[in-house]
Every structure is written in C-alpha cells, then in structure tokens.
Design a protein around this motif. Structure first.
Motif, PDB file in Angstrom:
ATOM      1  N   ARG A   1       0.867  -1.177   0.000  1.00 47.33           N
ATOM      2  CA  ARG A   1       0.000   0.000   0.000  1.00 47.33           C
ATOM      3  C   ARG A   1       0.902   1.224   0.000  1.00 47.33           C
ATOM      4  NH1 ARG A   1      -3.022   0.197   4.831  1.00 47.33           N
ATOM      5  NH2 ARG A   1      -4.428   1.650   3.832  1.00 47.33           N
ATOM      6  N   VAL A   2       0.604   2.190  -0.876  1.00 45.64           N
ATOM      7  CA  VAL A   2       1.436   3.369  -1.052  1.00 45.64           C
ATOM      8  C   VAL A   2       0.576   4.621  -1.006  1.00 45.64           C
ATOM      9  CG1 VAL A   2       3.107   4.474  -2.574  1.00 45.64           C
ATOM     10  CG2 VAL A   2       2.942   2.004  -2.548  1.00 45.64           C
ATOM     11  N   LYS A   3       1.013   5.630  -0.270  1.00 47.02           N
ATOM     12  CA  LYS A   3       0.302   6.900  -0.186  1.00 47.02           C
ATOM     13  C   LYS A   3       0.506   7.682  -1.483  1.00 47.02           C
ATOM     14  CE  LYS A   3      -0.073  11.075   2.507  1.00 47.02           C
ATOM     15  NZ  LYS A   3       0.564  11.919   3.490  1.00 47.02           N
ATOM     16  N   THR A   4      -0.559   8.352  -1.946  1.00 47.01           N
ATOM     17  CA  THR A   4      -0.496   9.063  -3.224  1.00 47.01           C
ATOM     18  C   THR A   4      -0.965  10.499  -3.115  1.00 47.01           C
ATOM     19  OG1 THR A   4      -2.745   8.533  -3.843  1.00 47.01           O
ATOM     20  CG2 THR A   4      -1.065   6.957  -4.466  1.00 47.01           C
TER      21      THR A   4
ATOM     22  N   LEU B   1      11.295  -1.558  -0.541  1.00 49.11           N
ATOM     23  CA  LEU B   1      10.209  -1.009   0.265  1.00 49.11           C
ATOM     24  C   LEU B   1       9.916  -1.936   1.430  1.00 49.11           C
ATOM     25  CD1 LEU B   1       7.809  -0.141  -2.673  1.00 49.11           C
ATOM     26  CD2 LEU B   1       9.425   1.388  -1.547  1.00 49.11           C
ATOM     27  N   LYS B   2       9.525  -1.317   2.532  1.00 43.77           N
ATOM     28  CA  LYS B   2       9.160  -2.063   3.731  1.00 43.77           C
ATOM     29  C   LYS B   2       7.964  -1.365   4.356  1.00 43.77           C
ATOM     30  CE  LYS B   2      11.303  -3.897   7.870  1.00 43.77           C
ATOM     31  NZ  LYS B   2      12.551  -3.988   8.620  1.00 43.77           N
ATOM     32  N   PRO B   3       6.969  -2.104   4.837  1.00 41.93           N
ATOM     33  CA  PRO B   3       5.809  -1.453   5.458  1.00 41.93           C
ATOM     34  C   PRO B   3       6.209  -0.712   6.738  1.00 41.93           C
ATOM     35  CG  PRO B   3       5.392  -3.803   5.098  1.00 41.93           C
ATOM     36  CD  PRO B   3       6.819  -3.555   4.793  1.00 41.93           C
ATOM     37  N   GLY B   4       5.699   0.509   6.882  1.00 44.16           N
ATOM     38  CA  GLY B   4       5.931   1.288   8.081  1.00 44.16           C
ATOM     39  C   GLY B   4       4.904   0.923   9.142  1.00 44.16           C
ATOM     40  N   ALA B   5       4.942   1.640  10.257  1.00 42.50           N
ATOM     41  CA  ALA B   5       4.011   1.385  11.361  1.00 42.50           C
ATOM     42  C   ALA B   5       2.560   1.570  10.924  1.00 42.50           C
ATOM     43  CB  ALA B   5       4.340   2.310  12.531  1.00 42.50           C
ATOM     44  N   ASP B   6       2.317   2.471   9.955  1.00 40.06           N
ATOM     45  CA  ASP B   6       0.954   2.722   9.475  1.00 40.06           C
ATOM     46  C   ASP B   6       0.521   1.764   8.361  1.00 40.06           C
ATOM     47  OD1 ASP B   6       2.624   3.643   7.486  1.00 40.06           O
ATOM     48  OD2 ASP B   6       1.837   5.689   7.472  1.00 40.06           O
ATOM     49  N   GLY B   7       1.384   0.808   8.012  1.00 41.55           N
ATOM     50  CA  GLY B   7       1.054  -0.156   6.974  1.00 41.55           C
ATOM     51  C   GLY B   7       1.394   0.305   5.573  1.00 41.55           C
TER      52      GLY B   7
ATOM     53  N   ALA C   1       3.933   1.510   2.541  1.00 44.90           N
ATOM     54  CA  ALA C   1       5.301   1.197   2.129  1.00 44.90           C
ATOM     55  C   ALA C   1       6.203   2.420   2.253  1.00 44.90           C
ATOM     56  CB  ALA C   1       5.308   0.688   0.696  1.00 44.90           C
ATOM     57  N   GLN C   2       7.406   2.177   2.751  1.00 46.79           N
ATOM     58  CA  GLN C   2       8.425   3.222   2.865  1.00 46.79           C
ATOM     59  C   GLN C   2       9.704   2.721   2.215  1.00 46.79           C
ATOM     60  OE1 GLN C   2       8.776   3.848   7.083  1.00 46.79           O
ATOM     61  NE2 GLN C   2       6.880   5.006   7.193  1.00 46.79           N
ATOM     62  N   ALA C   3      10.404   3.609   1.532  1.00 53.65           N
ATOM     63  CA  ALA C   3      11.661   3.241   0.885  1.00 53.65           C
ATOM     64  C   ALA C   3      12.749   3.103   1.945  1.00 53.65           C
ATOM     65  CB  ALA C   3      12.048   4.298  -0.139  1.00 53.65           C
ATOM     66  N   VAL C   4      13.516   1.993   1.865  1.00 52.00           N
ATOM     67  CA  VAL C   4      14.616   1.772   2.802  1.00 52.00           C
ATOM     68  C   VAL C   4      15.957   1.628   2.090  1.00 52.00           C
ATOM     69  CG1 VAL C   4      13.164   0.795   4.609  1.00 52.00           C
ATOM     70  CG2 VAL C   4      14.170  -0.721   2.903  1.00 52.00           C
ATOM     71  N   GLY C   5      15.954   1.593   0.753  1.00 56.06           N
ATOM     72  CA  GLY C   5      17.195   1.492   0.005  1.00 56.06           C
ATOM     73  C   GLY C   5      16.941   1.582  -1.483  1.00 56.06           C
ATOM     74  N   ALA C   6      17.985   1.958  -2.228  1.00 56.88           N
ATOM     75  CA  ALA C   6      17.897   2.053  -3.688  1.00 56.88           C
ATOM     76  C   ALA C   6      19.161   1.460  -4.289  1.00 56.88           C
ATOM     77  CB  ALA C   6      17.725   3.501  -4.127  1.00 56.88           C
ATOM     78  N   TYR C   7      18.987   0.701  -5.378  1.00 54.12           N
ATOM     79  CA  TYR C   7      20.086  -0.049  -5.981  1.00 54.12           C
ATOM     80  C   TYR C   7      19.994   0.000  -7.502  1.00 54.12           C
ATOM     81  CZ  TYR C   7      20.170  -2.085  -1.307  1.00 54.12           C
ATOM     82  OH  TYR C   7      20.218  -2.257   0.057  1.00 54.12           O
ATOM     83  N   ARG C   8      21.128  -0.182  -8.148  1.00 57.89           N
ATOM     84  CA  ARG C   8      21.179  -0.216  -9.610  1.00 57.89           C
ATOM     85  C   ARG C   8      20.683  -1.572 -10.137  1.00 57.89           C
ATOM     86  NH1 ARG C   8      25.672   2.765 -10.797  1.00 57.89           N
ATOM     87  NH2 ARG C   8      24.412   4.274 -11.166  1.00 57.89           N
TER      88      ARG C   8
ATOM     89  N   GLN D   1      15.039  -8.771   2.444  1.00 60.09           N
ATOM     90  CA  GLN D   1      14.720  -9.461   3.686  1.00 60.09           C
ATOM     91  C   GLN D   1      13.230  -9.812   3.685  1.00 60.09           C
ATOM     92  OE1 GLN D   1      17.227 -10.211   5.808  1.00 60.09           O
ATOM     93  NE2 GLN D   1      18.522  -9.246   4.263  1.00 60.09           N
ATOM     94  N   PRO D   2      12.809 -10.736   4.543  1.00 59.57           N
ATOM     95  CA  PRO D   2      11.370 -11.027   4.641  1.00 59.57           C
ATOM     96  C   PRO D   2      10.588  -9.755   4.982  1.00 59.57           C
ATOM     97  CG  PRO D   2      12.649 -12.685   5.818  1.00 59.57           C
ATOM     98  CD  PRO D   2      13.610 -11.613   5.399  1.00 59.57           C
ATOM     99  N   GLY D   3       9.475  -9.554   4.288  1.00 60.08           N
ATOM    100  CA  GLY D   3       8.656  -8.369   4.496  1.00 60.08           C
ATOM    101  C   GLY D   3       9.046  -7.200   3.612  1.00 60.08           C
ATOM    102  N   GLU D   4      10.153  -7.309   2.894  1.00 58.89           N
ATOM    103  CA  GLU D   4      10.592  -6.243   1.984  1.00 58.89           C
ATOM    104  C   GLU D   4      10.260  -6.624   0.548  1.00 58.89           C
ATOM    105  OE1 GLU D   4      14.451  -4.453   4.379  1.00 58.89           O
ATOM    106  OE2 GLU D   4      14.783  -5.800   2.701  1.00 58.89           O
TER     107      GLU D   4
END
Length: 178
Positions: A44-47, A92-98, A100-107, A113-116
């Motif tokens: 789920r992503v805020k828009t 992306l990883k779910p935050g406390a509010d459910g 998705a929040q970005a936690v890293g960016a890669y080429r 990890q589980p949940g990401e």
C-alpha cells in the motif's frame, strides 16, 4: 522439380515458425501483465493524484507517490546514483501505518529481507537533494465522471498494488484512508 518442392516446404516451415514466434511474443506480453497479479506481493502506497482526461480512454488519475522522491542517502551502492532513464530498484518495507516506505535504492535487483519488496523503476530526475523515480504505475484509469471526486480526496488516498518478484508493479485499487 524435387528441388522446388523442398524449397516450398522449407518456406512453409519458416513461415509457420515466424507466425508461431509472433504468437508466443504476444502471449508472453499478455501473460507477463497477469503474472504480476498471480505472483505479486501486495503493498500500500500513499499518493497525491491529479485528474486529467485522455480522449481515447476517458478519465484517469495521475498518481505521485511518497516513494517517488527518494533521499540520496538511500542509495546503497558504491559510486554515483544512476542518471535519468537508468533503471533503479527501490526496496520497500511497510511502516508502522502499513504504508510502504523506501529503505534502500540499488542499480541492480538486491536480495531482500522477509517483508521487503524490490520495486523496479527508472530515474526521472537526479539532484543532490533527491532522486525522482517513475515506476510505470503513475496512471490509473477510473470510470468516467469519478476523477473529480478522487481529486477532492487526494490527501486521503492510498494505492493498493501488487509487485512481482522481478520488480514489476500493477495497481489493484485506490482506497480512501478515512
């Protein structure tokens, strides 16, 4: 006479092979779209939507996501961040509010990890202050006449989407957070 028969058979097989190849390519494109729904993991992503109109398809909402503007500190690889048009994978990883929040960016696609989830996109803009990313799910077609009502509740909308293991996303539904 025997030579022309062989040539005709060879041409027939070649033509049949080309038709089969074209059919397989088209089927592959269709299946890849549906495969996101079958194998994808839901996020789920805020828009923040804007309501334009397409002459051929009708009303649609242009979506901008919180995860579309990344802090350069999220870049986890050595060297400079990718330039405009280059592929990028955002973990992306779910935050406390459910949401998705970005936690890293890669080429390249990283191990998660589980949940990401690793969502594939392309860099739209890169500056010292932010990395702007397009994910290919910035348009969502809605029934005619409903775009304005979505625009009015723009600050309360959340997009529910599925992300396939290879990083492709598909919008499932718009939700009102109230």
């Amino acid at each position: 006479m025997m030579e022309s028969t062989r040539t005709n058979k060879r041409r027939s097989w070649l033509l049949a092979g080309l038709v089969l190849l074209q059919t397989l390519v088209l089927a592959g494109i269709a299946v890849s779209y549906y495969a996101v729904g079958w194998f994808g993991q839901e996020i789920r992503v805020k828009t923040v939507p804007v309501d334009p109109r397409d002459l051929l398809y009708g009303d649609y909402v242009t979506l901008s996501y919180d995860i579309s503007r990344l802090d350069p500190g999220l870049w986890k690889e050595a060297g400079p961040a990718p330039e405009r048009g280059e592929p990028i994978y955002v973990v992306l990883k779910p935050g406390a509010d459910g949401l998705a929040q970005a936690v890293g960016a890669y080429r390249t696609k990283p191990a998660v990890q589980p949940g990401e989830i690793a969502l594939r996109g392309s860099v739209n803009y890169n500056s010292p202050d932010s990395i702007r990313v397009k994910y290919g799910v910035e348009k969502y077609y809605v029934p005619e006449g409903t775009g304005k009502s979505l625009e009015e509740k723009a600050d309360r909308l959340v997009v529910r989407m599925k992300v396939a293991p290879w990083g492709q996303a598909k919008i499932e539904q718009l939700e009102d957070r109230t």
